[in-house]
Write a protein that holds these residues in place. Structure first.
Motif, PDB file in Angstrom:
ATOM      1  N   ARG A   2      -7.778  11.475  -0.761  1.00 45.46           N
ATOM      2  CA  ARG A   2      -7.139  10.066  -0.793  1.00 45.46           C
ATOM      3  C   ARG A   2      -8.323   9.082  -0.780  1.00 45.46           C
ATOM      4  N   LYS A   3      -9.385   9.254  -0.008  1.00 48.59           N
ATOM      5  CA  LYS A   3     -10.396   8.095   0.247  1.00 48.59           C
ATOM      6  C   LYS A   3     -11.311   8.400  -1.206  1.00 48.59           C
ATOM      7  N   LEU A   4     -11.497   9.462  -1.569  1.00 51.42           N
ATOM      8  CA  LEU A   4     -12.235   9.908  -3.216  1.00 51.42           C
ATOM      9  C   LEU A   4     -11.416   8.894  -4.100  1.00 51.42           C
ATOM     10  N   ILE A   5      -9.893   9.106  -4.128  1.00 53.57           N
ATOM     11  CA  ILE A   5      -9.509   8.586  -5.203  1.00 53.57           C
ATOM     12  C   ILE A   5      -9.190   7.147  -5.239  1.00 53.57           C
ATOM     13  N   ASN A   6      -9.028   6.637  -3.920  1.00 51.27           N
ATOM     14  CA  ASN A   6      -8.999   5.190  -3.702  1.00 51.27           C
ATOM     15  C   ASN A   6     -10.572   4.815  -4.158  1.00 51.27           C
ATOM     16  N   GLY A   7     -11.551   5.402  -3.621  1.00 49.19           N
ATOM     17  CA  GLY A   7     -12.757   4.825  -4.117  1.00 49.19           C
ATOM     18  C   GLY A   7     -13.118   4.704  -5.353  1.00 49.19           C
ATOM     19  N   PHE A   8     -12.730   5.566  -6.108  1.00 47.99           N
ATOM     20  CA  PHE A   8     -12.738   5.554  -7.692  1.00 47.99           C
ATOM     21  C   PHE A   8     -11.987   4.461  -8.251  1.00 47.99           C
ATOM     22  N   MET A  16     -13.516   1.566 -10.307  1.00 47.24           N
ATOM     23  CA  MET A  16     -13.065   1.085 -11.657  1.00 47.24           C
ATOM     24  C   MET A  16     -12.933  -0.454 -11.759  1.00 47.24           C
ATOM     25  N   LEU A  17     -11.763  -0.845 -10.692  1.00 46.48           N
ATOM     26  CA  LEU A  17     -11.460  -2.237 -10.552  1.00 46.48           C
ATOM     27  C   LEU A  17     -12.586  -3.172 -10.595  1.00 46.48           C
ATOM     28  N   ALA A  18     -13.541  -2.827  -9.824  1.00 47.46           N
ATOM     29  CA  ALA A  18     -14.986  -3.785  -9.686  1.00 47.46           C
ATOM     30  C   ALA A  18     -15.690  -3.877 -10.853  1.00 47.46           C
ATOM     31  N   TYR A  55       0.788  -1.294  -0.245  1.00 52.46           N
ATOM     32  CA  TYR A  55      -0.072   0.080   0.103  1.00 52.46           C
ATOM     33  C   TYR A  55       0.993   1.119   0.095  1.00 52.46           C
ATOM     34  N   ARG A  56       2.199   1.284   0.691  1.00 53.16           N
ATOM     35  CA  ARG A  56       2.767   2.338   0.851  1.00 53.16           C
ATOM     36  C   ARG A  56       3.515   2.481  -0.805  1.00 53.16           C
ATOM     37  N   GLN A  57       3.804   1.627  -1.418  1.00 54.66           N
ATOM     38  CA  GLN A  57       4.365   1.710  -2.646  1.00 54.66           C
ATOM     39  C   GLN A  57       3.407   2.234  -3.590  1.00 54.66           C
ATOM     40  N   TYR A  58       2.136   1.729  -3.471  1.00 60.47           N
ATOM     41  CA  TYR A  58       0.941   2.432  -4.354  1.00 60.47           C
ATOM     42  C   TYR A  58       0.905   3.864  -4.103  1.00 60.47           C
ATOM     43  N   GLU A  59       0.716   4.144  -2.783  1.00 60.53           N
ATOM     44  CA  GLU A  59       0.653   5.546  -2.388  1.00 60.53           C
ATOM     45  C   GLU A  59       2.103   6.396  -3.232  1.00 60.53           C
ATOM     46  N   LEU A  60       3.061   5.824  -3.201  1.00 63.66           N
ATOM     47  CA  LEU A  60       4.099   6.593  -3.469  1.00 63.66           C
ATOM     48  C   LEU A  60       4.168   6.721  -5.200  1.00 63.66           C
ATOM     49  N   VAL A  61       3.832   5.499  -5.712  1.00 69.80           N
ATOM     50  CA  VAL A  61       3.878   5.393  -7.116  1.00 69.80           C
ATOM     51  C   VAL A  61       2.590   6.395  -7.702  1.00 69.80           C
ATOM     52  N   THR A  62       1.508   6.554  -7.026  1.00 65.07           N
ATOM     53  CA  THR A  62       0.438   7.212  -7.544  1.00 65.07           C
ATOM     54  C   THR A  62       0.382   8.908  -7.116  1.00 65.07           C
ATOM     55  N   CYS A  63       1.341   9.235  -5.979  1.00 66.72           N
ATOM     56  CA  CYS A  63       1.345  10.569  -5.294  1.00 66.72           C
ATOM     57  C   CYS A  63       0.182  10.780  -4.608  1.00 66.72           C
ATOM     58  N   ILE A  64      -0.418   9.754  -3.952  1.00 67.78           N
ATOM     59  CA  ILE A  64      -1.458   9.840  -3.446  1.00 67.78           C
ATOM     60  C   ILE A  64      -1.004  10.273  -2.066  1.00 67.78           C
TER      61      ILE A  64
END
Length: 84
Positions: free
Chosen positions: A29-35, A39-41, A12-21
């Motif tokens: 952050r919650k809005l972007i993660n929810g989106f 989309m994945l669903a 999850y930390r790697q995901y945050e760093l790659v996406t600059c979240i």
């Protein structure tokens, strides 16, 4: 169990760093993660619903007619390809 928890938090930390979240506010952050989850669903749902039929039609279209069990398969494939 601790190793799995550590691995998940590291991913999850790697995901945050790659996406600059990690530079966003918590509500953003919650809005972007929810989106992303939404989309994945949708991708997973559409893969299970539509991909098998598309693959079946594609395989009938690209394989030789002698591999099919009945002669009307060619007409069925042509009709399916015309609809899509």
């Amino acid at each position: 169990m601790l190793n799995l928890k550590h691995l998940a938090s590291h991913a999850y930390r790697q995901y945050e760093l790659v996406t600059c979240i990690n530079m966003l506010e918590p509500w953003e952050r919650k809005l972007i993660n929810g989106f992303f989850l939404f989309m994945l669903a949708l991708v997973i749902f559409s893969s299970f619903m539509y991909l098998p039929d598309y693959l079946h039609t594609l395989l009938q279209f690209v394989t030789p007619a002698t591999w099919h069990s009945s002669p009307e398969n060619a007409a069925y494939v042509a009709q399916k390809m015309a609809r899509s």
